[in-house]
Write a protein that holds these residues in place. Structure first.
Motif, mmCIF file in Angstrom:
data_model
loop_
_atom_site.group_PDB
_atom_site.id
_atom_site.type_symbol
_atom_site.label_atom_id
_atom_site.label_comp_id
_atom_site.label_asym_id
_atom_site.label_seq_id
_atom_site.Cartn_x
_atom_site.Cartn_y
_atom_site.Cartn_z
ATOM 1 N N GLY A 1 0.773 -1.236 0.000
ATOM 2 C CA GLY A 1 0.000 0.000 0.000
ATOM 3 C C GLY A 1 0.804 1.285 0.000
ATOM 4 N N VAL A 2 2.125 1.200 -0.038
ATOM 5 C CA VAL A 2 2.984 2.392 -0.011
ATOM 6 C C VAL A 2 3.831 2.414 -1.283
ATOM 7 C CG1 VAL A 2 4.830 3.561 1.239
ATOM 8 C CG2 VAL A 2 3.087 2.308 2.500
ATOM 9 N N VAL A 3 3.873 3.576 -1.961
ATOM 10 C CA VAL A 3 4.710 3.686 -3.156
ATOM 11 C C VAL A 3 6.168 3.549 -2.722
ATOM 12 C CG1 VAL A 3 5.436 5.164 -5.056
ATOM 13 C CG2 VAL A 3 3.046 5.137 -4.370
ATOM 14 N N ALA A 4 6.843 2.522 -3.252
ATOM 15 C CA ALA A 4 8.217 2.223 -2.838
ATOM 16 C C ALA A 4 9.248 2.616 -3.881
ATOM 17 C CB ALA A 4 8.352 0.739 -2.522
ATOM 18 N N ALA A 5 8.860 2.706 -5.153
ATOM 19 C CA ALA A 5 9.828 3.022 -6.207
ATOM 20 C C ALA A 5 9.088 3.580 -7.419
ATOM 21 C CB ALA A 5 10.611 1.777 -6.597
ATOM 22 N N ARG A 6 9.799 4.407 -8.192
ATOM 23 C CA ARG A 6 9.270 4.953 -9.449
ATOM 24 C C ARG A 6 10.360 4.914 -10.496
ATOM 25 N NH1 ARG A 6 6.703 8.863 -5.911
ATOM 26 N NH2 ARG A 6 4.455 8.672 -6.149
ATOM 27 N N GLY A 7 10.034 4.361 -11.671
ATOM 28 C CA GLY A 7 10.979 4.367 -12.780
ATOM 29 C C GLY A 7 11.295 2.977 -13.295
ATOM 30 N N TRP A 8 11.927 2.945 -14.476
ATOM 31 C CA TRP A 8 12.335 1.697 -15.113
ATOM 32 C C TRP A 8 13.607 1.181 -14.456
ATOM 33 C CZ3 TRP A 8 8.768 -0.094 -18.260
ATOM 34 C CH2 TRP A 8 7.918 0.800 -18.917
ATOM 35 N N GLY A 9 13.855 -0.097 -14.546
ATOM 36 C CA GLY A 9 15.111 -0.665 -14.058
ATOM 37 C C GLY A 9 14.906 -1.650 -12.935
ATOM 38 N N ARG A 10 15.920 -1.752 -12.102
ATOM 39 C CA ARG A 10 15.934 -2.721 -11.002
ATOM 40 C C ARG A 10 15.916 -1.964 -9.682
ATOM 41 N NH1 ARG A 10 21.052 -6.320 -9.560
ATOM 42 N NH2 ARG A 10 20.169 -7.459 -7.812
ATOM 43 N N TRP A 11 15.017 -2.352 -8.803
ATOM 44 C CA TRP A 11 14.844 -1.698 -7.508
ATOM 45 C C TRP A 11 15.007 -2.726 -6.392
ATOM 46 C CZ3 TRP A 11 14.232 3.508 -7.259
ATOM 47 C CH2 TRP A 11 13.904 4.147 -8.439
ATOM 48 N N ILE A 12 15.733 -2.363 -5.375
ATOM 49 C CA ILE A 12 15.864 -3.220 -4.192
ATOM 50 C C ILE A 12 15.193 -2.477 -3.046
ATOM 51 C CG2 ILE A 12 17.449 -4.343 -2.601
ATOM 52 C CD1 ILE A 12 19.395 -4.553 -5.005
ATOM 53 N N VAL A 13 14.082 -3.049 -2.558
ATOM 54 C CA VAL A 13 13.262 -2.405 -1.536
ATOM 55 C C VAL A 13 13.301 -3.253 -0.271
ATOM 56 C CG1 VAL A 13 10.950 -1.586 -0.978
ATOM 57 C CG2 VAL A 13 11.752 -1.503 -3.347
ATOM 58 N N PRO A 14 13.799 -2.706 0.836
ATOM 59 C CA PRO A 14 13.839 -3.479 2.080
ATOM 60 C C PRO A 14 12.430 -3.669 2.648
ATOM 61 C CG PRO A 14 14.557 -1.233 2.484
ATOM 62 C CD PRO A 14 14.347 -1.355 1.010
ATOM 63 N N VAL A 15 12.150 -4.889 3.092
ATOM 64 C CA VAL A 15 10.872 -5.235 3.718
ATOM 65 C C VAL A 15 11.147 -6.222 4.839
ATOM 66 C CG1 VAL A 15 9.478 -4.862 1.634
ATOM 67 C CG2 VAL A 15 10.460 -7.106 2.077
ATOM 68 N N GLY A 16 10.191 -6.433 5.686
ATOM 69 C CA GLY A 16 10.321 -7.452 6.717
ATOM 70 C C GLY A 16 10.051 -8.825 6.138
ATOM 71 N N PRO A 17 10.481 -9.880 6.815
ATOM 72 C CA PRO A 17 10.171 -11.226 6.314
ATOM 73 C C PRO A 17 8.672 -11.479 6.389
ATOM 74 C CG PRO A 17 11.231 -11.324 8.469
ATOM 75 C CD PRO A 17 11.249 -9.896 8.052
ATOM 76 N N GLY A 18 8.184 -12.305 5.465
ATOM 77 C CA GLY A 18 6.767 -12.642 5.444
ATOM 78 C C GLY A 18 6.124 -12.309 4.111
ATOM 79 N N ALA A 19 4.797 -12.335 4.094
ATOM 80 C CA ALA A 19 4.043 -12.092 2.863
ATOM 81 C C ALA A 19 3.887 -10.597 2.611
ATOM 82 C CB ALA A 19 2.671 -12.745 2.952
ATOM 83 N N HIS A 20 4.054 -10.210 1.348
ATOM 84 C CA HIS A 20 3.923 -8.802 0.953
ATOM 85 C C HIS A 20 3.147 -8.717 -0.358
ATOM 86 C CE1 HIS A 20 6.693 -7.344 4.025
ATOM 87 N NE2 HIS A 20 7.409 -8.422 3.765
ATOM 88 N N SER A 21 2.370 -7.657 -0.480
ATOM 89 C CA SER A 21 1.621 -7.392 -1.700
ATOM 90 C C SER A 21 2.411 -6.397 -2.551
ATOM 91 C CB SER A 21 0.248 -6.805 -1.355
ATOM 92 O OG SER A 21 -0.410 -6.394 -2.534
ATOM 93 N N VAL A 22 2.700 -6.789 -3.796
ATOM 94 C CA VAL A 22 3.430 -5.917 -4.724
ATOM 95 C C VAL A 22 2.492 -5.582 -5.874
ATOM 96 C CG1 VAL A 22 5.413 -5.717 -6.264
ATOM 97 C CG2 VAL A 22 5.626 -6.991 -4.129
ATOM 98 N N VAL A 23 2.278 -4.296 -6.087
ATOM 99 C CA VAL A 23 1.459 -3.815 -7.200
ATOM 100 C C VAL A 23 2.343 -2.909 -8.044
ATOM 101 C CG1 VAL A 23 -0.584 -2.494 -7.883
ATOM 102 C CG2 VAL A 23 -0.635 -3.880 -5.803
ATOM 103 N N VAL A 24 2.347 -3.147 -9.357
ATOM 104 C CA VAL A 24 3.110 -2.306 -10.278
ATOM 105 C C VAL A 24 2.146 -1.805 -11.346
ATOM 106 C CG1 VAL A 24 5.096 -2.156 -11.841
ATOM 107 C CG2 VAL A 24 5.165 -3.726 -9.897
ATOM 108 N N TYR A 25 2.231 -0.537 -11.656
ATOM 109 C CA TYR A 25 1.430 0.047 -12.728
ATOM 110 C C TYR A 25 2.244 1.149 -13.380
ATOM 111 C CZ TYR A 25 0.450 3.430 -9.037
ATOM 112 O OH TYR A 25 0.589 4.339 -8.021
ATOM 113 N N VAL A 26 1.771 1.624 -14.524
ATOM 114 C CA VAL A 26 2.458 2.680 -15.251
ATOM 115 C C VAL A 26 1.617 3.946 -15.151
ATOM 116 C CG1 VAL A 26 3.222 3.450 -17.526
ATOM 117 C CG2 VAL A 26 3.600 1.098 -16.822
#
Length: 149
Positions: free
Chosen positions: A47-72
């Motif tokens: 639910g939080v915007v973590a990255a913007r742009g093309w390429g490769r992103w490394i986003v720190p998160v806690g262990p466990g299940a996470h929801s990833v949504v990507v849109y343009v």
């Protein structure tokens, strides 16, 4: 895998050994550069915007299940949404791949393995159709010339 290595990593803040999402955002290789420049992919993690742009992103998160949504985001219009639930193990990275479709009316692809552009086969048919029609027309002209002679 060579595609992933060729992309520069945008690290939000992920020390070595912490759980993180390794997100690779790719466009089709045959898109028009001006159209692609007008598009900004956005990555939303839990639910939080973590990255913007093309390429490769490394986003720190806690262990466990996470929801990833990507849109343009294209001029304020959100297009090509894709969602994936990802399990991130402790002290490891989970890789997510997102790829824009080849044609406008196809869906984007997202998964934990490298993705192919949706609609690539239809795009190839559309590009080859004029060539096939020209060859068929030429063959018809040759057959008519043979029949007349």
């Amino acid at each position: 895998m060579a595609e992933k290595d060729a992309l520069s990593a945008h690290v939000v803040d992920a020390p070595v050994g912490t759980p993180a999402l390794d997100i690779v955002i790719s466009a089709p290789s045959y898109g028009h550069p001006l159209v692609l420049m007008s598009m900004t992919p956005e990555v939303v993690v839990d639910g939080v915007v973590a990255a913007r742009g093309w390429g490769r992103w490394i986003v720190p998160v806690g262990p466990g299940a996470h929801s990833v949504v990507v849109y343009v985001n294209r001029f304020g219009e959100f297009q090509y949404p894709a969602q994936l639930e990802v399990e991130v193990p402790a002290a490891a990275r989970a890789t997510v791949y997102y790829r824009l479709p080849a044609l406008r009316h196809c869906s984007a692809a997202i998964g934990t393995t490298p993705q192919r552009s949706a609609g690539a086969g239809a795009m190839a048919i559309l590009l080859l159709l004029p060539v096939v029609m020209a060859v068929a027309g030429l063959a018809l002209v040759v057959l008519l010339l043979i029949a007349v002679a």
